[in-house]
Design a protein around this motif. Structure first.
Motif, PDB file in Angstrom:
ATOM      1  N   GLN A 212       0.827  -1.205   0.000  1.00  0.00           N
ATOM      2  CA  GLN A 212       0.000   0.000   0.000  1.00  0.00           C
ATOM      3  C   GLN A 212       0.865   1.261   0.000  1.00  0.00           C
ATOM      4  O   GLN A 212       0.646   2.179  -0.800  1.00  0.00           O
ATOM      5  N   GLN A 213       1.862   1.298   0.876  1.00  0.00           N
ATOM      6  CA  GLN A 213       2.717   2.480   0.971  1.00  0.00           C
ATOM      7  C   GLN A 213       3.603   2.644  -0.260  1.00  0.00           C
ATOM      8  O   GLN A 213       3.888   3.773  -0.687  1.00  0.00           O
ATOM      9  N   GLN A 216       1.549   4.189  -2.923  1.00  0.00           N
ATOM     10  CA  GLN A 216       1.384   5.615  -2.640  1.00  0.00           C
ATOM     11  C   GLN A 216       2.626   6.387  -3.096  1.00  0.00           C
ATOM     12  O   GLN A 216       2.516   7.444  -3.733  1.00  0.00           O
ATOM     13  N   GLU A 221      -2.907   6.024  -8.735  1.00  0.00           N
ATOM     14  CA  GLU A 221      -4.137   6.765  -8.486  1.00  0.00           C
ATOM     15  C   GLU A 221      -5.133   5.960  -7.656  1.00  0.00           C
ATOM     16  O   GLU A 221      -5.678   6.442  -6.667  1.00  0.00           O
ATOM     17  N   VAL A 246      -5.204   2.563  -1.953  1.00  0.00           N
ATOM     18  CA  VAL A 246      -4.687   3.902  -2.197  1.00  0.00           C
ATOM     19  C   VAL A 246      -5.684   4.563  -3.131  1.00  0.00           C
ATOM     20  O   VAL A 246      -5.928   4.075  -4.240  1.00  0.00           O
ATOM     21  N   GLY A 249      -3.984   9.125  -3.538  1.00  0.00           N
ATOM     22  CA  GLY A 249      -2.926   9.449  -2.586  1.00  0.00           C
ATOM     23  C   GLY A 249      -3.240   9.151  -1.135  1.00  0.00           C
ATOM     24  O   GLY A 249      -2.345   9.184  -0.293  1.00  0.00           O
ATOM     25  N   GLU A 250      -4.495   8.865  -0.819  1.00  0.00           N
ATOM     26  CA  GLU A 250      -4.899   8.603   0.565  1.00  0.00           C
ATOM     27  C   GLU A 250      -4.966   7.099   0.825  1.00  0.00           C
ATOM     28  O   GLU A 250      -5.393   6.325  -0.041  1.00  0.00           O
ATOM     29  N   LEU A 251      -4.547   6.693   2.034  1.00  0.00           N
ATOM     30  CA  LEU A 251      -4.551   5.285   2.416  1.00  0.00           C
ATOM     31  C   LEU A 251      -5.809   4.943   3.195  1.00  0.00           C
ATOM     32  O   LEU A 251      -6.229   5.689   4.078  1.00  0.00           O
TER      33      LEU A 251
END
Length: 331
Positions: A212-213, A216, A221, A246, A249-251
């Motif tokens: 996930q990171q 990001q 997107e 993601v 940009g938000e997790l």
């Protein structure tokens, strides 16, 4: 005194002991992977580098740097676009790879899907590449072939052996080193066509946040990492699947609930031909069809469809029932 090899600095960063060891920066990781891909690291250095990373566990910054180097050297042609990048590297051991039928169903409804993966070294596992012939498909050996298959059936599969041969060779080192390497994770995160939406699967829960990171950091997107069945991006109809997103940009993290209350008994032996039979409507498989519908619904959410799980499941069921069977058939 013989001059130190340029790659030695990256081995040293990872192997200086409990107090001196640190992770590579993204820039260092990019430089190190660049040397590996260019054949500038000695075999002994490569083995040490991979196993030191394996013991430490790769960081998102390292994976992003590795991806930067790979994308620079093995870039896909500009203008080749897909709706969904789908990583398939784990193979299935206790269940059939139902996710492949979910992908083909989406393709039959107009979604352009690029799937990439590797044939592994575990003989009892079923890998995506080995299932393609049941549907009149074969792995693509060039981006030109990918383009042609997408135009023909909205679906294309490319092995990492053709997408990035050096990474394919490193993946095959598992039988030599005895352990998986960070390249198994890296390959899942490449998204070579820069698709707006991408999906990958993990088997071990700690790898989910790492994927996930990394997504990001790479600026994906809409990315979904699934802890579902067997390490592939497949929802479990009789159990909860962990979803790590993601979105611009938000997790986010949430569970995809089971869609049936009872547990299904795992099959003792998997018949690979069952996949094609279910696609053509020649055989029934309750678990399989439920897994397909739940996976389609989950992917519709990734692709931006609105609605809660039940709404998406209803759409998925209609899509499955109206799939174009002949789009993926032999002969």
């Amino acid at each position: 005194m013989k001059q130190e090899h340029p790659f030695a600095q990256y081995v040293r960063i990872l192997g200086k002991g409990k107090t001196g060891t640190r992770s590579l920066t993204r820039e260092e990781a990019e430089a190190a992977m660049g040397m590996i891909l260019d054949g500038q690291a000695e075999p002994e250095q490569l083995g040490a580098f991979l196993m030191l990373l394996r013991v430490k566990e790769e960081s998102p910054e390292e994976l992003a740097g590795f991806a930067d180097a790979t994308r620079q050297r093995y870039a896909a042609p500009a203008g080749l676009q897909v709706d969904l990048d789908w990583s398939s590297y784990a193979g299935k051991k206790r269940r059939h790879p139902w996710f492949l039928l979910a992908a083909l169903c989406l393709a039959s409804h107009g979604y352009r899907i690029f799937m990439h993966g590797a044939r592994g070294l575990t003989p009892e596992r079923i890998y995506t590449e080995d299932m393609l012939s049941q549907f009149g498909l074969s792995r693509c050996d060039s981006w030109l072939r990918v383009d042609a298959e997408l135009a023909r059936v909205n679906f294309a599969f490319m092995s990492i052996d053709h997408m990035c041969p050096p990474l394919g060779r490193i993946i095959q080192l598992r039988s030599v080193l005895g352990l998986r390497s960070p390249v198994h994770t890296l390959a899942r995160m490449l998204n070579p066509l820069h698709a707006k939406c991408s999906v990958d699967g993990v088997f071990h829960p700690p790898y989910g946040p790492m994927h996930q990171q990394t997504a990001q950091l790479l600026g994906f997107e809409r990315n979904l990492t699934v802890k579902g069945d067997g390490g592939e991006a497949e929802a479990k109809p009789d159990g909860e699947s962990i979803l790590q997103w993601v979105v611009e940009g938000e997790l986010e993290e949430n569970e995809w609930p089971r869609i049936v209350p009872r547990r299904f008994v795992k099959e003792g032996e998997l018949d690979p031909a069952m996949l094609g039979q279910v696609w053509r409507g020649e055989a029934e498989h309750e678990y399989g069809v439920l897994a397909i519908k739940s996976t389609i619904a989950m992917l519709l959410k990734l692709l931006g469809e609105a609605g809660d799980q039940q709404v998406l499941l209803t759409r998925a069921e209609k899509m499955w029932d109206s799939r174009t069977i002949n789009q993926f058939s032999v002969g």
